[in-house]
Design a protein around this motif. Sequence first.
Motif, PDB file in Angstrom:
ATOM      1  N   TYR A 206       7.468  -1.056  18.295  1.00  0.00           N
ATOM      2  CA  TYR A 206       7.087   0.041  17.401  1.00  0.00           C
ATOM      3  C   TYR A 206       8.204   0.288  16.395  1.00  0.00           C
ATOM      4  O   TYR A 206       9.392   0.282  16.733  1.00  0.00           O
ATOM      5  CB  TYR A 206       6.814   1.324  18.178  1.00  0.00           C
ATOM      6  N   ALA A 207       7.808   0.489  15.140  1.00  0.00           N
ATOM      7  CA  ALA A 207       8.773   0.838  14.085  1.00  0.00           C
ATOM      8  C   ALA A 207       8.065   1.664  13.032  1.00  0.00           C
ATOM      9  O   ALA A 207       6.836   1.605  12.894  1.00  0.00           O
ATOM     10  CB  ALA A 207       9.358  -0.422  13.468  1.00  0.00           C
ATOM     11  N   ASN A 208       8.822   2.452  12.300  1.00  0.00           N
ATOM     12  CA  ASN A 208       8.233   3.196  11.182  1.00  0.00           C
ATOM     13  C   ASN A 208       9.169   3.142   9.985  1.00  0.00           C
ATOM     14  O   ASN A 208      10.392   3.015  10.140  1.00  0.00           O
ATOM     15  CB  ASN A 208       7.901   4.640  11.580  1.00  0.00           C
ATOM     16  N   MET A 209       8.583   3.188   8.818  1.00  0.00           N
ATOM     17  CA  MET A 209       9.347   3.055   7.587  1.00  0.00           C
ATOM     18  C   MET A 209       8.649   3.821   6.477  1.00  0.00           C
ATOM     19  O   MET A 209       7.478   4.192   6.604  1.00  0.00           O
ATOM     20  CB  MET A 209       9.493   1.580   7.221  1.00  0.00           C
ATOM     21  N   ALA A 210       9.364   4.041   5.382  1.00  0.00           N
ATOM     22  CA  ALA A 210       8.799   4.775   4.247  1.00  0.00           C
ATOM     23  C   ALA A 210       7.982   3.834   3.373  1.00  0.00           C
ATOM     24  O   ALA A 210       8.296   2.660   3.214  1.00  0.00           O
ATOM     25  CB  ALA A 210       9.917   5.408   3.433  1.00  0.00           C
ATOM     26  N   GLY A 211       6.888   4.392   2.818  1.00  0.00           N
ATOM     27  CA  GLY A 211       6.035   3.590   1.958  1.00  0.00           C
ATOM     28  C   GLY A 211       5.396   4.436   0.869  1.00  0.00           C
ATOM     29  O   GLY A 211       5.535   5.662   0.840  1.00  0.00           O
ATOM     30  N   GLU A 212       4.700   3.750  -0.026  1.00  0.00           N
ATOM     31  CA  GLU A 212       3.985   4.421  -1.100  1.00  0.00           C
ATOM     32  C   GLU A 212       2.548   3.894  -1.135  1.00  0.00           C
ATOM     33  O   GLU A 212       2.331   2.670  -1.132  1.00  0.00           O
ATOM     34  CB  GLU A 212       4.659   4.165  -2.446  1.00  0.00           C
ATOM     35  N   ALA A 213       1.596   4.827  -1.151  1.00  0.00           N
ATOM     36  CA  ALA A 213       0.184   4.428  -1.168  1.00  0.00           C
ATOM     37  C   ALA A 213      -0.218   3.933  -2.551  1.00  0.00           C
ATOM     38  O   ALA A 213       0.011   4.619  -3.551  1.00  0.00           O
ATOM     39  CB  ALA A 213      -0.695   5.599  -0.749  1.00  0.00           C
ATOM     40  N   LEU A 214      -0.795   2.736  -2.609  1.00  0.00           N
ATOM     41  CA  LEU A 214      -1.285   2.186  -3.864  1.00  0.00           C
ATOM     42  C   LEU A 214      -2.776   2.439  -4.035  1.00  0.00           C
ATOM     43  O   LEU A 214      -3.327   2.159  -5.101  1.00  0.00           O
ATOM     44  CB  LEU A 214      -0.998   0.674  -3.923  1.00  0.00           C
ATOM     45  N   GLU A 215      -3.402   2.962  -2.977  1.00  0.00           N
ATOM     46  CA  GLU A 215      -4.824   3.301  -3.016  1.00  0.00           C
ATOM     47  C   GLU A 215      -5.048   4.572  -2.200  1.00  0.00           C
ATOM     48  O   GLU A 215      -4.232   4.924  -1.333  1.00  0.00           O
ATOM     49  CB  GLU A 215      -5.680   2.172  -2.431  1.00  0.00           C
ATOM     50  N   SER A 216      -6.156   5.239  -2.464  1.00  0.00           N
ATOM     51  CA  SER A 216      -6.543   6.408  -1.660  1.00  0.00           C
ATOM     52  C   SER A 216      -7.430   5.948  -0.519  1.00  0.00           C
ATOM     53  O   SER A 216      -8.124   4.924  -0.623  1.00  0.00           O
ATOM     54  CB  SER A 216      -7.292   7.423  -2.528  1.00  0.00           C
ATOM     55  N   GLY A 217      -7.403   6.699   0.572  1.00  0.00           N
ATOM     56  CA  GLY A 217      -8.256   6.316   1.690  1.00  0.00           C
ATOM     57  C   GLY A 217      -8.320   7.371   2.769  1.00  0.00           C
ATOM     58  O   GLY A 217      -7.447   8.239   2.880  1.00  0.00           O
ATOM     59  N   GLU A 219      -9.658   8.102   7.072  1.00  0.00           N
ATOM     60  CA  GLU A 219      -9.465   7.507   8.389  1.00  0.00           C
ATOM     61  C   GLU A 219     -10.299   6.234   8.543  1.00  0.00           C
ATOM     62  O   GLU A 219     -11.487   6.199   8.257  1.00  0.00           O
ATOM     63  CB  GLU A 219      -9.861   8.518   9.470  1.00  0.00           C
ATOM     64  N   GLY A 220      -9.635   5.157   8.990  1.00  0.00           N
ATOM     65  CA  GLY A 220     -10.329   3.907   9.235  1.00  0.00           C
ATOM     66  C   GLY A 220     -10.499   3.011   8.027  1.00  0.00           C
ATOM     67  O   GLY A 220     -10.945   1.864   8.151  1.00  0.00           O
ATOM     68  N   GLU A 221     -10.142   3.480   6.830  1.00  0.00           N
ATOM     69  CA  GLU A 221     -10.287   2.683   5.614  1.00  0.00           C
ATOM     70  C   GLU A 221      -9.020   1.859   5.362  1.00  0.00           C
ATOM     71  O   GLU A 221      -7.906   2.359   5.522  1.00  0.00           O
ATOM     72  CB  GLU A 221     -10.563   3.584   4.411  1.00  0.00           C
ATOM     73  N   ALA A 222      -9.205   0.622   4.969  1.00  0.00           N
ATOM     74  CA  ALA A 222      -8.068  -0.243   4.666  1.00  0.00           C
ATOM     75  C   ALA A 222      -7.575   0.031   3.242  1.00  0.00           C
ATOM     76  O   ALA A 222      -8.363   0.026   2.293  1.00  0.00           O
ATOM     77  CB  ALA A 222      -8.473  -1.701   4.810  1.00  0.00           C
ATOM     78  N   ILE A 223      -6.284   0.298   3.104  1.00  0.00           N
ATOM     79  CA  ILE A 223      -5.705   0.543   1.777  1.00  0.00           C
ATOM     80  C   ILE A 223      -4.420  -0.275   1.618  1.00  0.00           C
ATOM     81  O   ILE A 223      -3.811  -0.713   2.607  1.00  0.00           O
ATOM     82  CB  ILE A 223      -5.389   2.037   1.556  1.00  0.00           C
ATOM     83  N   ARG A 224      -4.006  -0.491   0.385  1.00  0.00           N
ATOM     84  CA  ARG A 224      -2.756  -1.195   0.103  1.00  0.00           C
ATOM     85  C   ARG A 224      -1.598  -0.192   0.049  1.00  0.00           C
ATOM     86  O   ARG A 224      -1.705   0.853  -0.572  1.00  0.00           O
ATOM     87  CB  ARG A 224      -2.864  -1.958  -1.211  1.00  0.00           C
ATOM     88  N   VAL A 225      -0.540  -0.550   0.738  1.00  0.00           N
ATOM     89  CA  VAL A 225       0.643   0.313   0.807  1.00  0.00           C
ATOM     90  C   VAL A 225       1.881  -0.541   0.527  1.00  0.00           C
ATOM     91  O   VAL A 225       2.009  -1.668   1.017  1.00  0.00           O
ATOM     92  CB  VAL A 225       0.769   0.986   2.189  1.00  0.00           C
ATOM     93  N   LYS A 226       2.808   0.008  -0.261  1.00  0.00           N
ATOM     94  CA  LYS A 226       4.049  -0.694  -0.585  1.00  0.00           C
ATOM     95  C   LYS A 226       5.169  -0.214   0.318  1.00  0.00           C
ATOM     96  O   LYS A 226       5.431   0.984   0.440  1.00  0.00           O
ATOM     97  CB  LYS A 226       4.427  -0.432  -2.049  1.00  0.00           C
ATOM     98  N   ASN A 227       5.815  -1.171   0.993  1.00  0.00           N
ATOM     99  CA  ASN A 227       6.981  -0.872   1.815  1.00  0.00           C
ATOM    100  C   ASN A 227       8.166  -0.648   0.884  1.00  0.00           C
ATOM    101  O   ASN A 227       8.590  -1.560   0.161  1.00  0.00           O
ATOM    102  CB  ASN A 227       7.258  -2.041   2.770  1.00  0.00           C
ATOM    103  N   LEU A 228       8.708   0.560   0.867  1.00  0.00           N
ATOM    104  CA  LEU A 228       9.777   0.900  -0.074  1.00  0.00           C
ATOM    105  C   LEU A 228      11.097   0.228   0.263  1.00  0.00           C
ATOM    106  O   LEU A 228      11.984   0.125  -0.591  1.00  0.00           O
ATOM    107  CB  LEU A 228       9.951   2.421  -0.122  1.00  0.00           C
TER     108      LEU A 228
END
Length: 248
Positions: A206-217, A219-228
């Motif tokens: 398990y790990a967690n990191m900061a990101g930025e959403a490139l799409e809206s979504g 629960e259960g929807e696949a979206i693109r997220v950028k790992n900062l």
Amino acid sequence: MGYVFIVRWRGIAASCFLMLLSCLLPLRAGAEESLDVKLQIENQLTRLLSQEIAQWQRQAGLKSVEHNIEVRVPSGAAKLKLCPEPLLIDTGSGLVFGNVQRKVLCASQAWSLFVRAKVKVTARLPVANRAMKRGEFIGAQDIEWHPIVLGASDRDLLTKTDDIIGRQVNRKLRRHRAIQLHHLNAPQWVNIGDRVIIEARSQGFYANMAGEALESGGEGEAIRVKNLSSGKVITAFPTAKGRVTTVF
């Protein structure tokens, strides 16, 4: 002679009385037994249904729930013998609202029957304080708590304000009516440009990191997220407001 007549009359009267009593006792005993079976069924089924309502109340997180149970035992129970052990009663697959039917069985006496019950449940729920049209967003000012009589059609109830406020109306909401899951659109947990926490899981890792959403979504929807941290764009799934998860 008169004395003999009196003795014989008393003997005949006593015999008739005993015969009459012997005829009545089995009937009375049978009536009492059938009454006991009826009460046995009513008591145990009422207890079971009450427990199911209490379990639903705990799961829903509700403080105020009242109920009234009216068990309708079939007339055929009059022919049954009292069960010496606790009755076996089927558990229901749905919520205990409205008219329900359960199978009741006594293994040792080899009898079973279907018993109906009318269950009236009144719960204090979060509801719209005005009629709301499709497309409107629900705010805190639109919600109030109100006692609602629940029926068999009341499934997937929303019982917490956190699950209602901020969501968009998908089907018209009527004032002071229970709000169900299908009345609202899925919550939009993430919007374009939101800073999010990316949670990654893989076989105990398990790990967690900061990101930025490139799409809206939602629960259960696949979206693109950028790992900062790495700049890499990945596919993730919103799990809560500002949180997404991905599997490596």
